[in-house]
Each structure stands twice: as structure tokens, then as C-alpha cells.
Write a protein that holds these residues in place. Sequence first.
Motif, PDB file in Angstrom:
ATOM      1  N   HIS A   1       5.560   7.950  -2.322  1.00  0.00           N
ATOM      2  CA  HIS A   1       5.783   6.603  -1.794  1.00  0.00           C
ATOM      3  C   HIS A   1       5.737   5.582  -2.929  1.00  0.00           C
ATOM      4  O   HIS A   1       6.585   4.683  -3.022  1.00  0.00           O
ATOM      5  CB  HIS A   1       4.725   6.299  -0.741  1.00  0.00           C
ATOM      6  N   ALA A   2       4.740   5.733  -3.810  1.00  0.00           N
ATOM      7  CA  ALA A   2       4.606   4.801  -4.929  1.00  0.00           C
ATOM      8  C   ALA A   2       5.825   4.846  -5.842  1.00  0.00           C
ATOM      9  O   ALA A   2       6.307   3.797  -6.303  1.00  0.00           O
ATOM     10  CB  ALA A   2       3.337   5.125  -5.727  1.00  0.00           C
TER      11      ALA A   2
ATOM     12  N   GLU B   1      -6.876   5.061  -1.825  1.00  0.00           N
ATOM     13  CA  GLU B   1      -7.852   6.065  -2.214  1.00  0.00           C
ATOM     14  C   GLU B   1      -8.491   5.701  -3.547  1.00  0.00           C
ATOM     15  O   GLU B   1      -9.579   6.152  -3.873  1.00  0.00           O
ATOM     16  CB  GLU B   1      -7.178   7.435  -2.328  1.00  0.00           C
ATOM     17  N   GLN B   2      -7.811   4.870  -4.336  1.00  0.00           N
ATOM     18  CA  GLN B   2      -8.311   4.492  -5.651  1.00  0.00           C
ATOM     19  C   GLN B   2      -8.921   3.097  -5.657  1.00  0.00           C
ATOM     20  O   GLN B   2      -9.741   2.782  -6.512  1.00  0.00           O
ATOM     21  CB  GLN B   2      -7.169   4.539  -6.677  1.00  0.00           C
ATOM     22  N   GLN B   3      -8.510   2.243  -4.719  1.00  0.00           N
ATOM     23  CA  GLN B   3      -8.980   0.867  -4.699  1.00  0.00           C
ATOM     24  C   GLN B   3      -9.354   0.474  -3.270  1.00  0.00           C
ATOM     25  O   GLN B   3      -8.512   0.502  -2.380  1.00  0.00           O
ATOM     26  CB  GLN B   3      -7.904  -0.085  -5.232  1.00  0.00           C
TER      27      GLN B   3
ATOM     28  N   LYS C   1       0.851  -1.189   0.000  1.00  0.00           N
ATOM     29  CA  LYS C   1       0.000   0.000   0.000  1.00  0.00           C
ATOM     30  C   LYS C   1       0.886   1.239   0.000  1.00  0.00           C
ATOM     31  O   LYS C   1       1.748   1.402   0.867  1.00  0.00           O
ATOM     32  CB  LYS C   1      -0.896   0.028   1.246  1.00  0.00           C
ATOM     33  N   ALA C   2       0.665   2.106  -0.982  1.00  0.00           N
ATOM     34  CA  ALA C   2       1.374   3.389  -1.024  1.00  0.00           C
ATOM     35  C   ALA C   2       0.422   4.468  -0.521  1.00  0.00           C
ATOM     36  O   ALA C   2      -0.740   4.508  -0.915  1.00  0.00           O
ATOM     37  CB  ALA C   2       1.829   3.705  -2.443  1.00  0.00           C
TER      38      ALA C   2
ATOM     39  N   HIS D   1       3.670  -4.774  -7.359  1.00  0.00           N
ATOM     40  CA  HIS D   1       2.244  -4.650  -7.035  1.00  0.00           C
ATOM     41  C   HIS D   1       2.055  -3.539  -6.001  1.00  0.00           C
ATOM     42  O   HIS D   1       2.283  -3.738  -4.808  1.00  0.00           O
ATOM     43  CB  HIS D   1       1.697  -5.972  -6.495  1.00  0.00           C
ATOM     44  N   ILE D   2       1.640  -2.376  -6.468  1.00  0.00           N
ATOM     45  CA  ILE D   2       1.473  -1.208  -5.604  1.00  0.00           C
ATOM     46  C   ILE D   2       0.030  -0.741  -5.702  1.00  0.00           C
ATOM     47  O   ILE D   2      -0.524  -0.641  -6.807  1.00  0.00           O
ATOM     48  CB  ILE D   2       2.416  -0.067  -6.039  1.00  0.00           C
TER      49      ILE D   2
END
Length: 219
Positions: free
Chosen positions: A106-107, A122-124, A100-101, A117-118
Motif C-alpha cells: 500500500h505504501a 504499526e510503527q507510529q 495511513k498505509a 506523507h505516509i
Amino acid sequence: MARRTFVVIGLGRFGSRVATHLARYGDRVLGIDSDERLVTAVAGQLAEVAIADARDEVALREAGVGSYDSAVIAIGSDLEASLLCYMNLLAIGLEHIVVKAFDDRHARILETLGAPHIVLPEQQAGDHIAQRLHNPLVLEYMSLGGDQVVALVQCTARVDGAALAALKLAERHRLNGIGVVRDDHFEPASSEAAQALRESDKLLLEGPHDEVRAFAQTL
């Protein structure tokens, strides 16, 4: 489908949701956090829990993370802890790690480190991530309200050459086969593509969420 095993590190709002949804799907889940209160809150819903500092490789090894198939790093806004945890899991030997970023910076750092796999919560949503982890063949789904969803499911060699109608989705799973996505083009259920599925095709289905999950487990 064989029972899958996951370790979820970081049991805040996002991590606890991923962990508990995976457990509901029947997967074996180890939940880890350094905060005893967060561990206690999910202890009755997961197969195993542990209080441990994710920055400490020895502590993670002692918690048994090396015996799990996959890991989800759901640490909050502590950049150092998240990155050290990722490096520790690599050292332990886990190959499938979802991180999780908490922001774009961070991402980008995770991408530089090679994390494949990031996710940005907030999006998922956590339940969406849990579904993808539990069965990667369910590529996407959208809720229609209640338990009804529209889902995109990856075909496999098991259905290569079969007709969409031959899957008997309505009779066996209460699902409506809307059509086939082939080479990024949508083909309706009445099309030629639906008469002979390919392993690379994706099925667009509508019906109860649990039935989509059950069907995907047969592939």
C-alpha cells in the motif's frame, strides 16, 4: 499558534485516536466514516462528524472537507477506498494529506501516486501522529513514563541568535534543555552551539509533555 483544522477520514482504532487527540490539543476536527457506529462513538469529542463514503468526491465536498487545512486518511484495509479517497482530496484541493498505509505494498502504491506523507500505524502510534500534525515543530518524542517525555523540537527564526539559556525553559515551562542538535551532531547545553542558536538547530528537551507542546507553540 492559530487553531488548526483537520479532517480525519476513517474512524477505526487508529483514526479515532488521531482525531480525538487532535481535538484534545484544541484543533478543530471533522471526523468522517461510512459506518454510523464509528461516527457515533466519537461524535461527542469532535467539532463535527459526518457519515460519508470516502470514494465519493461529491459526498466529501458536501461534508465540507474543502474548508479544512489538512486531512488524515485512516481507512482500514480497503485499498481501493484509500486510494480513491486520496485522489478525491487532491481534486478538492487539499494540499496537506497524511495517508495511513496498512502494509508495504500500500505504501509503495501511495508513493507512486506522489503521496508525501505516509504512515504505518504499526510503527507510529496515533497519539504520536496527532502530536506531529498539531505542531510539526515537535519532530520526535519519547515517553519516560507518566507525563514526562524527551522531545526534539525544531528551532525557528524567532530564536535565531539567542542563547539556549535565554529561553528560560525551566522557569517558564518546567523543561530541561539537554542540548542542541546541529548538523546531525549533538551539542550539550554547555557548548558553544547553545550560546547562539540557529534556525536550523533542533532542541533536545526533557519535561512534561504538555509543557513541550506549550513551548513549541511559542516558536
